[in-house]
Design an enzyme around this catalytic site. Structure first.
Site, PDB file in Angstrom:
ATOM      1  N   CYS A  27     -14.244  74.523 119.308  1.00  0.00           N
ATOM      2  CA  CYS A  27     -13.711  75.812 119.487  1.00  0.00           C
ATOM      3  C   CYS A  27     -12.970  76.200 120.723  1.00  0.00           C
ATOM      4  O   CYS A  27     -13.167  75.548 121.246  1.00  0.00           O
ATOM      5  CB  CYS A  27     -14.586  76.577 118.377  1.00  0.00           C
ATOM      6  SG  CYS A  27     -13.040  78.214 117.957  1.00  0.00           S
ATOM      7  N   HIS A  57     -14.007  74.762 112.801  1.00  0.00           N
ATOM      8  CA  HIS A  57     -15.240  74.629 113.231  1.00  0.00           C
ATOM      9  C   HIS A  57     -15.768  73.586 111.712  1.00  0.00           C
ATOM     10  O   HIS A  57     -15.748  73.642 110.661  1.00  0.00           O
ATOM     11  CB  HIS A  57     -16.438  75.357 112.888  1.00  0.00           C
ATOM     12  CG  HIS A  57     -16.151  76.672 113.964  1.00  0.00           C
ATOM     13  ND1 HIS A  57     -17.071  76.120 114.572  1.00  0.00           N
ATOM     14  CD2 HIS A  57     -15.478  77.549 114.059  1.00  0.00           C
ATOM     15  CE1 HIS A  57     -16.546  77.253 115.338  1.00  0.00           C
ATOM     16  NE2 HIS A  57     -15.856  77.808 115.141  1.00  0.00           N
ATOM     17  N   GLU A  88     -17.690  71.133 111.116  1.00  0.00           N
ATOM     18  CA  GLU A  88     -19.393  71.035 110.993  1.00  0.00           C
ATOM     19  C   GLU A  88     -19.165  72.153 109.548  1.00  0.00           C
ATOM     20  O   GLU A  88     -20.176  71.696 108.619  1.00  0.00           O
ATOM     21  CB  GLU A  88     -20.295  71.343 111.961  1.00  0.00           C
ATOM     22  CG  GLU A  88     -20.340  73.280 112.503  1.00  0.00           C
ATOM     23  CD  GLU A  88     -19.379  73.372 113.245  1.00  0.00           C
ATOM     24  OE1 GLU A  88     -18.247  73.131 113.332  1.00  0.00           O
ATOM     25  OE2 GLU A  88     -19.320  74.356 113.781  1.00  0.00           O
TER      26      GLU A  88
HETATM   27  N1  GLN Z   1     -14.917  83.316 121.432  1.00  0.00           N
HETATM   28  C1  GLN Z   1     -13.833  82.057 121.076  1.00  0.00           C
HETATM   29  C2  GLN Z   1     -12.808  82.979 120.934  1.00  0.00           C
HETATM   30  O1  GLN Z   1     -12.949  83.509 119.947  1.00  0.00           O
HETATM   31  C3  GLN Z   1     -14.327  80.966 120.405  1.00  0.00           C
HETATM   32  C4  GLN Z   1     -15.386  81.312 119.321  1.00  0.00           C
HETATM   33  C5  GLN Z   1     -15.503  80.203 118.786  1.00  0.00           C
HETATM   34  O2  GLN Z   1     -16.333  78.871 119.326  1.00  0.00           O
HETATM   35  N2  GLN Z   1     -15.275  79.760 117.844  1.00  0.00           N
HETATM   36  O3  GLN Z   1     -11.854  82.523 120.123  1.00  0.00           O
END
Ligand code: GLN
Length: 542
Positions: A381, A514, A516
Site C-alpha cells: 500500500c 493488503h 497480510e
Molecule cells: N495512506 C495511503 C492511502 O491512503 C496508504 C494507505 C495504506 O497504506 N493502507 O492511500
C-alpha cells in the site's frame, strides 16, 4: 438453530479473549461444526477506522469493506472463515442507527431507551445473517463491571432467555494472579468478577482462568465452589509458548469438551487436531532463520501491524524457517547523510502500509537501498507508493511525491476520487468525512501472465482487500516502465495500478492492497511465502 457462546472478560483487560474465542472456534471446527465469531465492542466510535493504531492496534479490513477490530483477524487466522461487516459492532454504530431511526420518526413518538432499544439492537446484531451455522461465539470487548458494557451483558442475558438456556452458554475469562510475597495463586479476583457477572443475571458455565503457574487442584475446587461452576469447567489457561499452540493447549485442558457438555452434547466426535499439530511441528523445528526489516512508522507498537507480523510468521512456516522481524523506525533513515547501517544485515526489507508523511523520506531511502543492493523488497500500500516515488526520483524526476503529503508539482500518487465497485462507480468528495471514505474491501485485479507475481499466485486473476485513499497516477506509469518498473497488475477496467515489480531485481514487488489480511498459519499467503523464500536465498549470499 445456531447455539450461542457468550465470552466475557473479568478482572483486567488484555487477557486474550480474542485468541480464546478464535481458538475455541477452531476446536469446534476440528470436531466438524461450523462457526461464526462476532465481536461486540462497547466503545462509542462507529468503527475502529478512525482510531489511532497506537491506541487500538491495527484496523482489520473484511472482504465486504468493513473496518473492524483486530480480533477479527485472529478469528479469521484461526478458523479460516472470512470475517464480514456483520461480525463486528460497536456501541457507536448501534447508537448511530437508533438515532437515525429516531430522527426519521420510526419510533412513532415512543421514548427511546437503552432497554429495550439498544439491547434489542444488540440482540439483532448477534442473530443477524447466520445461515446454518452451528455455533456463534460472541465476544464482548472490555471487562465485566465497565459502565459501557452493561447494555451488552443485559442484551445477552435477554437473548439467552429467548433462545432457551440450552442454546446459549457463558464462558468467562478471568485472571488468577500469582502473588510472589505469598507464593500463591489467588482466586479472589475471579470470585469477585463472577459475583459481578451473576449480579447482572449471567451465571457463567465455564471459567477460563489465565494464570502464569499451573492451577493446583485445591484452587480449582475452590473457584468451582465459590463460583457455582463444575470443577472440570474451571479451565486453567497458562501462557502459551506460541499463540498457535493455544487450540492444542485448551483442548488438552478440556475446554471444547466442557463447552459441548454445557450444551448437552455428549456424542461429539473427537477433534481432528492434525492441522494444528503440523503448524506446531513447523514452529518448533525451524531449519534456519532470516532477518526481515520492517521500515515503518508505528514500530513501537507491534499490534499496529498485527496481521503483517503474523503473515511474515506464516511465510516462515511455509519455508520452515524462523522469521526474525526487525522493526525499524523509518525516521532513522532520514536527514542529509542518513546512516543506513541498520539495513545492512537484513535479508529482506518490507515497507508496510501507513498514513501521513512522517518517516516517508526514510521509507524512500529504504526502498532505494533494497533496489540498488538487490535485497528482496516488498512494498504494501503506502510501501508501493514509496517504491513508485523512489523509482521516479531515480529516473530524474526529483520532485516526485504524493498529494497525501501536501501539494506537489509531480504527483506520482494522487487522491482517487472514483473507482468501480460491483454496484457501479463509487465517487468521493475531496475533503469529505474521514470515516469510511476509503477504497475498502475486496477488489479483483488482473495480473500480467509473464509477471513474477502471477507465477507466485499461480493465477492471473486475484481478489485482495484494500484500504486506501491514494493511488498511483497513470500519467507517470509510462515513465516508470521505461525505467524498469513494470505495472504487473491492474484493476479489471485497466485504470488502477494494483501491483508493481522490477524484472531486473531478484524480488521487488509492491501491492496496492493488503495481502497480510488473508494469510493463515495453515495456509500462508503466497506472496509472504515467496518473499520469505527470497529472504532465505539472500541469507545464503550475505
Ligand atoms: N495512506 C495511503 C492511502 O491512503 C496508504 C494507505 C495504506 O497504506 N493502507 O492511500
Amino acid at each position: 438453530m445456531a447455539r450461542y457462546i457468550f465470552i466475557t472478560g473479568g478482572v483486567v483487560s488484555s487477557l486474550g479473549k480474542g485468541l480464546m474465542a478464535a481458538s475455541l472456534g477452531a476446536l469446534l471446527q476440528a470436531r466438524g461444526y461450523s462457526v461464526r465469531i462476532r465481536k461486540l465492542d462497547p466503545y462509542l466510535n462507529v468503527d475502529p477506522g478512525t482510531m489511532s493504531p497506537y491506541q487500538h492496534g491495527e484496523v482489520y479490513v473484511t472482504d465486504d469493506g468493513a473496518e473492524t477490530d483486530l480480533d477479527l483477524g485472529h478469528y479469521e487466522r484461526f478458523t479460516g472463515v472470512p470475517s464480514l461487516q456483520s461480525d463486528n459492532v460497536t456501541s457507536g454504530r448501534i447508537y448511530q442507527s437508533i438515532i437515525t431511526k429516531e430522527r426519521r420518526g420510526d419510533y412513532l413518538g415512543a421514548t427511546v431507551q437503552v432497554i429495550p432499544h439498544v439491547t434489542d439492537a444488540i440482540q439483532e446484531f448477534a442473530q443477524d445473517q447466520l445461515d446454518d451455522v452451528d455455533f456463534v461465539l460472541c465476544e464482548i470487548g472490555g471487562t465485566v463491571g465497565d459502565i459501557e458494557s452493561l447494555p451488552f451483558i443485559e442484551a445477552l442475558r435477554q437473548l439467552r432467555n429467548k433462545v432457551g438456556r440450552d442454546n446459549a452458554i457463558s464462558v468467562h475469562v478471568t485472571l488468577v494472579p500469582f502473588i510472589a510475597a505469598a507464593g500463591e495463586l489467588k482466586t479472589k479476583p475471579t470470585q469477585h468478577s463472577v459475583r459481578e457477572l451473576t449480579s447482572l443475571g449471567i451465571q457463567p458455565d465455564i471459567l477460563l482462568c489465565r494464570c502464569e503457574q499451573p492451577l493446583p487442584d485445591g484452587e480449582r475446587a475452590k473457584i468451582a465452589q465459590f463460583c457455582n461452576v463444575r470443577k472440570e469447567a474451571v479451565i486453567p489457561a497458562l501462557d502459551a509458548s506460541n499463540i498457535y499452540n493455544v487450540p492444542l493447549q485448551y483442548h488438552k485442558e478440556g475446554l471444547d469438551g466442557e463447552v459441548l457438555r454445557a450444551f448437552g452434547v455428549t456424542d461429539a466426535p473427537e477433534p481432528d487436531m492434525s492441522k494444528w499439530a503440523d503448524v506446531m511441528e513447523r514452529i518448533e523445528n525451524p531449519e534456519g532463520e532470516v532477518i526481515v526489516g520492517v521500515v515503518g512508522k508505528y514500530v513501537g507498537l507491534q499490534d499496529a501491524y498485527k496481521s503483517l507480523q503474523e503473515a511474515l510468521f506464516h511465510g516462515g512456516l511455509a519455508n520452515r524457517v524462523k522469521v526474525k522481524v526487525k522493526w525499524l523506525d523509518a525516521e532513522l533513515f532520514e536527514g542529509d547523510a542518513p546512516d543506513l547501517n541498520e539495513l545492512e544485515p537484513l535479508h529482506a526489507i518490507l515497507v508496510p502500509g501507513g498514513f501521513g508523511s512522517r518517516g516517508s523520506e526514510g521509507k524512500i531511502a529504504a526502498v532505494r537501498f533494497a533496489r540498488e543492493r538487490q535485497v528482496p523488497f516488498f512494498g504494501i500500500c503506502l510501501g508501493l507508493h514509496m517504491a513508485c516515488i523512489e523509482g521516479l526520483r531515480s529516473a530524474g524526476v526529483a520532485g516526485a511525491s504524493t498529494t497525501e503529503f501536501g501539494e506537489t508539482s509531480e504527483p506520482v500518487v494522487g487522491l482517487i476520487t472514483e473507482w468501480m465497485t460491483e454496484e457501479g462507480i463509487e465517487k468521493r468528495e475531496e475533503g469529505g468525512d474521514l470515516g469510511g471514505t476509503m477504497r475498502l474491501g475486496a477488489y479483483p485485479a488482473n495480473l500480467r501472465s509473464d509477471s513474477l507475481i502471477a507465477k507466485i499466485y499461480g493465477t492471473t486473476e486475484i481478489s485482495e482487500r484494500h484500504r486506501h485513499r491514494y493511488e498511483v497516477n497513470n500519467a507517470y506509469t509510462e515513465k516508470l516502465e521505461q525505467d524498469g518498473l513494470i505495472f504487473s497488475g491492474m484493476s479489471p477496467d485497466g485504470l488502477l495500478p494494483e501491483t508493481i515489480e522490477r524484472p531486473d531485481h531478484p524480488w521487488f514487488i509492491g501491492v496496492q492492497y493488503h495481502p497480510e489480511l488473508k494469510s493463515k498459519p495453515f495456509d500462508p499467503h503466497p506472496l509472504f511465502a515467496s518473499f520469505v523464500a527470497a529472504a532465505v536465498k539472500q541469507s545464503r549470499l550475505v
